[in-house]
Scaffold this motif. Sequence first.
Motif, PDB file in Angstrom:
ATOM      1  N   TYR A 226       0.848  -1.205   0.000  1.00  0.00           N
ATOM      2  CA  TYR A 226       0.000   0.000   0.000  1.00  0.00           C
ATOM      3  C   TYR A 226       0.881   1.252   0.000  1.00  0.00           C
ATOM      4  N   PRO A 227       1.645   1.442  -1.078  1.00  0.00           N
ATOM      5  CA  PRO A 227       2.649   2.526  -1.093  1.00  0.00           C
ATOM      6  C   PRO A 227       2.067   3.931  -0.985  1.00  0.00           C
ATOM      7  N   ASN A 228       0.855   4.138  -1.478  1.00  0.00           N
ATOM      8  CA  ASN A 228       0.286   5.489  -1.504  1.00  0.00           C
ATOM      9  C   ASN A 228      -0.753   5.740  -0.416  1.00  0.00           C
ATOM     10  N   ALA A 229      -0.939   4.773   0.466  1.00  0.00           N
ATOM     11  CA  ALA A 229      -1.969   4.905   1.505  1.00  0.00           C
ATOM     12  C   ALA A 229      -1.475   5.788   2.652  1.00  0.00           C
ATOM     13  N   LEU A 230      -2.380   6.596   3.186  1.00  0.00           N
ATOM     14  CA  LEU A 230      -2.028   7.470   4.294  1.00  0.00           C
ATOM     15  C   LEU A 230      -1.638   6.673   5.535  1.00  0.00           C
ATOM     16  N   PHE A 231      -2.283   5.502   5.730  1.00  0.00           N
ATOM     17  CA  PHE A 231      -1.968   4.735   6.933  1.00  0.00           C
ATOM     18  C   PHE A 231      -0.548   4.192   6.903  1.00  0.00           C
ATOM     19  N   THR A 232       0.008   3.989   5.706  1.00  0.00           N
ATOM     20  CA  THR A 232       1.400   3.543   5.609  1.00  0.00           C
ATOM     21  C   THR A 232       2.343   4.629   6.121  1.00  0.00           C
ATOM     22  N   GLN A 233       2.115   5.864   5.665  1.00  0.00           N
ATOM     23  CA  GLN A 233       2.946   6.976   6.121  1.00  0.00           C
ATOM     24  C   GLN A 233       2.750   7.234   7.609  1.00  0.00           C
ATOM     25  N   GLU A 234       1.512   7.077   8.087  1.00  0.00           N
ATOM     26  CA  GLU A 234       1.225   7.277   9.511  1.00  0.00           C
ATOM     27  C   GLU A 234       1.997   6.257  10.357  1.00  0.00           C
ATOM     28  N   TYR A 235       2.000   5.006   9.924  1.00  0.00           N
ATOM     29  CA  TYR A 235       2.695   3.954  10.667  1.00  0.00           C
ATOM     30  C   TYR A 235       4.197   4.231  10.714  1.00  0.00           C
ATOM     31  N   ILE A 236       4.783   4.565   9.574  1.00  0.00           N
ATOM     32  CA  ILE A 236       6.230   4.822   9.523  1.00  0.00           C
ATOM     33  C   ILE A 236       6.603   5.990  10.431  1.00  0.00           C
ATOM     34  N   ALA A 237       5.802   7.057  10.410  1.00  0.00           N
ATOM     35  CA  ALA A 237       6.067   8.213  11.275  1.00  0.00           C
ATOM     36  C   ALA A 237       5.957   7.828  12.750  1.00  0.00           C
ATOM     37  N   GLU A 238       4.978   6.994  13.080  1.00  0.00           N
ATOM     38  CA  GLU A 238       4.772   6.593  14.482  1.00  0.00           C
ATOM     39  C   GLU A 238       5.938   5.774  15.014  1.00  0.00           C
ATOM     40  N   ILE A 239       6.373   4.766  14.274  1.00  0.00           N
ATOM     41  CA  ILE A 239       7.440   3.912  14.815  1.00  0.00           C
ATOM     42  C   ILE A 239       8.758   4.681  14.901  1.00  0.00           C
ATOM     43  N   ASN A 240       8.989   5.629  13.979  1.00  0.00           N
ATOM     44  CA  ASN A 240      10.203   6.438  14.068  1.00  0.00           C
ATOM     45  C   ASN A 240      10.187   7.313  15.319  1.00  0.00           C
ATOM     46  N   THR A 241       9.031   7.896  15.607  1.00  0.00           N
ATOM     47  CA  THR A 241       8.898   8.705  16.827  1.00  0.00           C
ATOM     48  C   THR A 241       9.042   7.849  18.070  1.00  0.00           C
ATOM     49  N   ASP A 242       8.400   6.685  18.066  1.00  0.00           N
ATOM     50  CA  ASP A 242       8.441   5.806  19.238  1.00  0.00           C
ATOM     51  C   ASP A 242       9.835   5.209  19.449  1.00  0.00           C
ATOM     52  N   LYS A 243      10.580   5.016  18.369  1.00  0.00           N
ATOM     53  CA  LYS A 243      11.952   4.529  18.511  1.00  0.00           C
ATOM     54  C   LYS A 243      12.804   5.529  19.282  1.00  0.00           C
ATOM     55  N   ASN A 244      12.631   6.802  18.983  1.00  0.00           N
ATOM     56  CA  ASN A 244      13.356   7.839  19.714  1.00  0.00           C
ATOM     57  C   ASN A 244      12.977   7.819  21.186  1.00  0.00           C
ATOM     58  N   LEU A 245      11.687   7.619  21.449  1.00  0.00           N
ATOM     59  CA  LEU A 245      11.214   7.554  22.828  1.00  0.00           C
ATOM     60  C   LEU A 245      11.757   6.305  23.528  1.00  0.00           C
ATOM     61  N   ALA A 246      11.752   5.169  22.810  1.00  0.00           N
ATOM     62  CA  ALA A 246      12.219   3.915  23.406  1.00  0.00           C
ATOM     63  C   ALA A 246      13.722   3.943  23.673  1.00  0.00           C
ATOM     64  N   GLY A 247      14.477   4.679  22.845  1.00  0.00           N
ATOM     65  CA  GLY A 247      15.931   4.725  22.994  1.00  0.00           C
ATOM     66  C   GLY A 247      16.427   5.832  23.882  1.00  0.00           C
ATOM     67  N   PHE A 248      15.518   6.563  24.502  1.00  0.00           N
ATOM     68  CA  PHE A 248      15.899   7.684  25.347  1.00  0.00           C
ATOM     69  C   PHE A 248      16.577   7.197  26.627  1.00  0.00           C
ATOM     70  N   ASP A 249      17.780   7.726  26.942  1.00  0.00           N
ATOM     71  CA  ASP A 249      18.543   7.327  28.131  1.00  0.00           C
ATOM     72  C   ASP A 249      18.741   8.530  29.042  1.00  0.00           C
ATOM     73  N   PRO A 250      18.014   8.635  30.157  1.00  0.00           N
ATOM     74  CA  PRO A 250      18.112   9.790  31.053  1.00  0.00           C
ATOM     75  C   PRO A 250      19.512   9.984  31.634  1.00  0.00           C
ATOM     76  N   SER A 251      20.287   8.918  31.826  1.00  0.00           N
ATOM     77  CA  SER A 251      21.607   9.035  32.454  1.00  0.00           C
ATOM     78  C   SER A 251      22.612   9.770  31.581  1.00  0.00           C
ATOM     79  N   SER A 252      22.296   9.874  30.286  1.00  0.00           N
ATOM     80  CA  SER A 252      23.230  10.533  29.369  1.00  0.00           C
ATOM     81  C   SER A 252      23.066  12.057  29.336  1.00  0.00           C
ATOM     82  N   LEU A 253      22.093  12.567  30.041  1.00  0.00           N
ATOM     83  CA  LEU A 253      21.821  14.000  30.011  1.00  0.00           C
ATOM     84  C   LEU A 253      22.735  14.763  30.967  1.00  0.00           C
ATOM     85  N   ARG A 254      23.208  15.917  30.516  1.00  0.00           N
ATOM     86  CA  ARG A 254      23.964  16.814  31.381  1.00  0.00           C
ATOM     87  C   ARG A 254      22.990  17.750  32.099  1.00  0.00           C
TER      88      ARG A 254
END
Length: 349
Positions: A226-254
């Motif tokens: 479903y290359p042109n479907a809006l839900f495809t783009q929505e899914y890709i955007a969601e997992i990219n955002t959630d990956k950033n959230l999942a990989g967030f490490d509080p101990s690395s913050l100054r």
Amino acid sequence: MRYFILYILLLKATINWGQYHFSGEVSPENAGSAIYLSLVEDYRKSSRVYLDQIVKKKVVDSLGHFSFQGDNLTSDNRIYRIHLDGCSSEDSGNHFLGQCNNSKSVLFIANNNDTLVFPTSFEDQSLCSINSTNPNSGLLLEIASLKEQMAFDFMEYPSEANKKLNLKKWFATLQQVGLDSNEPLAELFVYDFLSDKRNETYGYYLKDLAMNPYYDALADRLSATYPNALFTQEYIAEINTDKNLAGFDPSSLRLWDWAILSLMTLSLLVNFYLIANRRQSIRSRRKALFAKLSPQEQKIVECIFQNKSNKEIASELFVSLSTIKTHINNLYKKLDVSSRDEMVELFKK
């Protein structure tokens, strides 16, 4: 079964003409009730009926039969919903689009070439089984059944250890069922459930996302199918955002990073509060506006929500066309709007 065979014999030719035909039967006590066909393009809106999803509206006949047919659906598979408005006249002021305790609905996969039949079960239950020319039509019902089994597993012994074991088991089970179906829409239906922030699965989902290649592979399958479907783009955007959230490490913050993060968090909280407060005010205002209308005016507003013409409204309420026009003009003045679209937007949730 007899209805399925009859429908297939009579309607098989429509498949070759690029026409869909979705029909079935419900309990005869629903005769005269509204029934809707909706297209669910946004997988995050699969849990309830939305006004902007509705494709067609029909009325159940005296024997409990209904039928939707035409040639205006997509040739690719999509998720659809058939929703039976089982609300009584007493509920008319308290529901939108038939969302009350007596309503029934079913989600299914179909396209413009499909013939589907929804027979009643041996206990006279409606919209709980599907006979279809599309082998993927019943996948969402199968997944819904698995979700019920999952809920039972969690309730059987609600310890933290049991919860962790069941999360691991059911993530793997549901993802594999979706993968085995060879239908990315079924996988998207599973993903919507497992990644829902309102569910207890959300925390495990973030951990799974960080280490499981399944999610990127699903993005590839959606893009290929479903290359042109809006839900495809929505899914890709969601997992990219959630990956950033999942990989967030509080101990690395100054310290400076913490200060910026704190300000951003405070700003977000203030904005969420202001937005929530504004939405609550709007809801209260809409509710107060609706309550000020007379019972007859409320019925007319609901008919307008259902996109009925003045003539259809007059026929349903057993009044003259001129009376309906007068009521609508009065509604425009009361609600301070100048068109039907503005009226729908005013009460839209």
